[in-house]
Design an enzyme around this catalytic site. Structure first.
Site: not given
Length: 246
Positions: A134, A66
């Site tokens: 992610e 992320d």
């Protein structure tokens, strides 16, 4: 010995299949496949490091991925839109890395097929797709470094999907837009949740959206947040002219 050899060969074949499938997605052969395996381990497996006792699952890689995704997107927007102020750039980045978009990417790549879990995949919420996407980015960063990570993000996210002019008009939160309009025009609004009597295997939430005391829209989903967004989207289209004229 034959039995042991058979186990080793089976494991090697399994790794080879995993690497071959993964290579089609990331575009290169992994150096340390263990990073990528960890990117698809769900916490329900309850796997722990024998030496440290720390849990082994994709969540830490998801956090790293992320951060790397946000950094690459931020750098891209900073260079691509030299006149954009902080608020504009933040909003644009949010549109690119929205949970909806990341879930879509994870689904498109079929990443769910790699997930190891003690929970039936049919029981997972939509966010599992974006989470493991992610985590995959985090694994790429650890395996190959920043440049390879950046190259992957450009190839899979920026080049095929990012169009700044189009993104400017994209709505990422109907709820935020609706609330902003209500506050600006001094209108009373209220989201009321009520008991859902559906027979779905997954728990659902339902909400009634009131405007100045009248119900104008309803929403139903597997989370309160999603139900609110659905009701807000319906309300937006019911009052689109008034909202867009303000």
């Amino acid at each position: 010995m034959k039995f042991i050899r058979k186990i080793i060969e089976t494991r090697s074949k399994k790794d080879e299949d995993f690497i071959a499938d993964l290579k089609k997605i990331i575009g290169f052969t992994p150096k340390k496949v263990e990073f990528y395996k960890k990117a698809f381990i769900h916490r329900s497996i309850k796997k722990f490091n024998k030496e440290t006792g720390h849990p082994i699952n994709y969540e830490r890689l998801e956090f790293l991925g992320d951060a790397m995704l946000s950094a690459v997107i931020a750098s891209y927007l900073f260079q691509e839109v030299p006149t954009g102020d902080e608020g504009y750039l933040t909003q644009m980045r949010s549109k690119i890395v929205s949970r909806e978009h990341l879930n879509e990417l994870g689904r498109d790549f079929g990443l769910i097929r790699f997930v190891q879990s003690n929970v039936a995949k049919s029981k997972f919420g939509e966010n599992i797709h974006g989470n493991i996407f992610e985590a995959l980015i985090g694994a790429i960063y650890l395996d190959r470094g920043y440049l390879a990570c950046k190259k992957f993000i450009f190839k899979r996210v920026i080049d095929p999907y990012v169009d700044v002019p189009k993104l400017e008009g994209k709505i990422t939160s109907y709820k935020s837009l609706f609330i902003e309009w209500c506050q600006k025009n001094k209108k009373d609004f209220e989201y009321n949740f009520y008991e859902d009597t559906g027979n779905d295997s997954l728990k659902h939430f339902s909400v009634k959206l009131k405007l100045d005391g009248k119900i104008i829209a309803k929403g139903r989903a597997t989370s309160k947040k999603k139900a609110e967004e659905i009701a807000s989207k319906r309300a937006y289209y019911a009052f689109q002219k008034q909202i867009t004229d303000n």
